[in-house]
Design a protein around this motif. Structure first.
Motif, PDB file in Angstrom:
ATOM      1  N   ASN A 159     -64.461  95.464  44.043  1.00 41.37           N
ATOM      2  CA  ASN A 159     -63.246  95.355  43.243  1.00 41.37           C
ATOM      3  C   ASN A 159     -63.305  94.020  42.495  1.00 41.37           C
ATOM      4  OD1 ASN A 159     -60.621  94.901  42.287  1.00 41.37           O
ATOM      5  ND2 ASN A 159     -59.646  95.786  44.072  1.00 41.37           N
TER       6      ASN A 159
ATOM      7  N   ASN B 132     -61.159  92.299  40.922  1.00 43.46           N
ATOM      8  CA  ASN B 132     -59.959  91.467  40.920  1.00 43.46           C
ATOM      9  C   ASN B 132     -60.106  90.258  41.840  1.00 43.46           C
ATOM     10  OD1 ASN B 132     -58.446  93.072  39.170  1.00 43.46           O
ATOM     11  ND2 ASN B 132     -57.537  94.283  40.809  1.00 43.46           N
TER      12      ASN B 132
ATOM     13  N   PRO C  11     -65.961 100.757  38.327  1.00 47.08           N
ATOM     14  CA  PRO C  11     -64.775  99.956  38.682  1.00 47.08           C
ATOM     15  C   PRO C  11     -63.853  99.550  37.547  1.00 47.08           C
ATOM     16  CG  PRO C  11     -66.658  99.237  39.950  1.00 47.08           C
ATOM     17  CD  PRO C  11     -67.189 100.206  38.925  1.00 47.08           C
TER      18      PRO C  11
ATOM     19  N   MET D  20     -60.392 101.804  36.733  1.00 41.06           N
ATOM     20  CA  MET D  20     -59.141 101.224  37.224  1.00 41.06           C
ATOM     21  C   MET D  20     -58.237 100.853  36.051  1.00 41.06           C
ATOM     22  SD  MET D  20     -60.742  97.602  38.615  1.00 41.06           S
ATOM     23  CE  MET D  20     -59.254  96.922  39.347  1.00 41.06           C
TER      24      MET D  20
ATOM     25  N   ARG E 140     -54.509 102.724  35.604  1.00 35.65           N
ATOM     26  CA  ARG E 140     -53.246 101.966  35.598  1.00 35.65           C
ATOM     27  C   ARG E 140     -52.528 102.122  34.267  1.00 35.65           C
ATOM     28  NH1 ARG E 140     -50.441  97.918  38.164  1.00 35.65           N
ATOM     29  NH2 ARG E 140     -49.295  96.456  36.855  1.00 35.65           N
TER      30      ARG E 140
ATOM     31  N   MET F  95     -56.204  95.713  34.265  1.00 34.50           N
ATOM     32  CA  MET F  95     -56.929  96.162  35.460  1.00 34.50           C
ATOM     33  C   MET F  95     -56.069  97.126  36.288  1.00 34.50           C
ATOM     34  SD  MET F  95     -59.864  94.546  35.075  1.00 34.50           S
ATOM     35  CE  MET F  95     -60.748  94.101  36.558  1.00 34.50           C
TER      36      MET F  95
ATOM     37  N   ASN G 280     -54.245  97.023  43.964  1.00 35.89           N
ATOM     38  CA  ASN G 280     -55.127  97.567  45.008  1.00 35.89           C
ATOM     39  C   ASN G 280     -54.847  99.032  45.309  1.00 35.89           C
ATOM     40  OD1 ASN G 280     -56.401  95.131  45.205  1.00 35.89           O
ATOM     41  ND2 ASN G 280     -55.374  94.490  47.093  1.00 35.89           N
TER      42      ASN G 280
ATOM     43  N   PHE H 231     -56.340 100.966  42.452  1.00 31.25           N
ATOM     44  CA  PHE H 231     -57.800 100.889  42.544  1.00 31.25           C
ATOM     45  C   PHE H 231     -58.328 101.869  43.582  1.00 31.25           C
ATOM     46  CE2 PHE H 231     -61.553  99.175  44.708  1.00 31.25           C
ATOM     47  CZ  PHE H 231     -62.433  99.000  43.656  1.00 31.25           C
ATOM     48  N   ASN H 232     -57.741 101.852  44.760  1.00 32.23           N
ATOM     49  CA  ASN H 232     -58.223 102.729  45.826  1.00 32.23           C
ATOM     50  C   ASN H 232     -58.000 104.204  45.508  1.00 32.23           C
ATOM     51  OD1 ASN H 232     -59.306 100.983  48.000  1.00 32.23           O
ATOM     52  ND2 ASN H 232     -57.248 100.117  47.983  1.00 32.23           N
TER      53      ASN H 232
END
Length: 344
Positions: A89, A91, A149, A153, A157, A291, A294, A297-298
């Motif tokens: 990740n 971030n 990634p 992501m 978002r 971005m 979490n 992202f997951n």
């Protein structure tokens, strides 16, 4: 020592070097990742050229999309072991400020991105916090995994988290050949939306159609008018905007009443204007997106890697020793999908 692609000062392609740098060591709560592939993003070009206010320790290693294997586990790390296949990740967050506590890591008071604010993935090794790891399947190539990634992501978002795109709506996706755009087309179709894809290239529009775009728009003309006509003077519910100054007016013209323009970039310039009368009269929304947190992202990593709902696109793979040629290729805007660096 390890092989790496890096620069010692900001500038053009000629500042990029390939050589030996010191190999990092995993500290407490960190893991050492043996990098096998790292994908390029336009962010790498901006960082190499120099961004206002960005101060780096030189030499700097770029690259925020990383795929590889765990080489060593630092003190205090549990749940991970050597040899596991992972992505990282990108971030960087503190975990303690009000935004992190609320689950919005990209609003962190000390937010950053690997490869931009800290050492990145154009090298054989990187030490990262264990909390940044995400396990990937054994049958997923490192080159394709590295293509996932940042762009996926970001697209997830922007469309789902920020614009709240849903079934029955319509979305305009600019720059159909880019990594975020190719991911966004697939995500929008997954959400049940009608997709308008825009590009200056007929070939890229054909590829966008293969990915699931419903309507293709050439963006080298008055495409705002074309969208207006294609939607019977309604406009689209969501415009995914990352170009900036060159497309801003047409993007605002293309959005429907009560719709949303969500922006995550400004490649042609950051300064734009807005006619506030149109904003309040048509009641559309202007939303920024960076971005993903979490949770987001997951979610998208699970959908990509484990549920296989999407197909990340790799356009071309370069060896690390040809990082300069790879960045030149990305600058040419000829790619459809991701440009990936293979790490020896």
């Amino acid at each position: 020592m390890m092989k790496a692609g890096f620069f010692r000062q900001h500038g053009g392609l000629d500042v990029l070097e390939y050589g030996d740098l010191a190999e990092p060591v995993a500290g407490p709560d960190e893991v050492l990742v043996r990098i096998r592939a790292a994908a390029l993003n336009h962010l790498d070009l901006f960082v190499r050229e120099g961004l206002p206010g960005l101060k780096l320790s030189m030499p700097h290693i770029g690259g925020c999309d990383i795929a590889g294997e765990i080489a060593a586990v630092g003190e205090g790390v549990t749940g991970w072991k050597e040899g596991q296949r992972v992505i990282v990740n990108p971030n960087i967050w503190c975990g303690q400020c009000e935004f992190c506590i609320a689950g919005e890591e990209t609003l962190c008071d000390s937010y950053g991105v690997l490869g931009e604010h800290q050492t990145g993935g154009f090298a054989q090794y990187i030490a990262v916090p264990a909390r940044n790891l995400y396990a990937i399947p054994a049958d997923y190539s490192f080159e394709q995994a590295a293509a996932v990634p940042l762009v996926w992501m970001t697209a997830w978002r922007a469309l789902i988290g920020q614009a709240q795109l849903r079934a029955g709506q319509s979305v305009l996706i600019l720059g159909a050949g880019g990594g975020v755009a190719s991911a966004a087309i697939q995500i929008a179709r997954y959400a049940g939306a009608t997709v308008y894809a825009a590009s200056r290239s007929a070939e890229k529009l054909a590829r966008a159609k293969e990915l699931g775009a419903d309507y293709m728009v050439r963006s080298d003309g008055d495409w705002g008018r074309e969208i207006w006509q294609q939607t019977k003077k309604r406009g689209v519910d969501v415009v995914l905007e990352n170009v900036g100054a060159a497309t801003w007016e047409s993007s605002l013209r293309s959005v429907a009443k009560g719709g949303t323009v969500v922006t995550y970039g400004a490649t042609t310039g950051p300064i734009v204007s807005v006619d506030i009368r149109k904003l309040f009269w048509r009641q559309f929304n202007l939303i920024g997106s960076t971005m993903a947190n979490n949770r987001e992202f997951n979610t998208i990593m699970r959908l990509v890697f484990w549920e296989r709902r999407f197909a990340p696109l790799v356009d071309k793979v370069f060896p690390l020793s040809e990082l300069q040629a790879a960045q030149a290729y990305l600058e040419s805007a000829e790619q459809f999908g991701k440009v990936v660096i293979a790490i020896p």
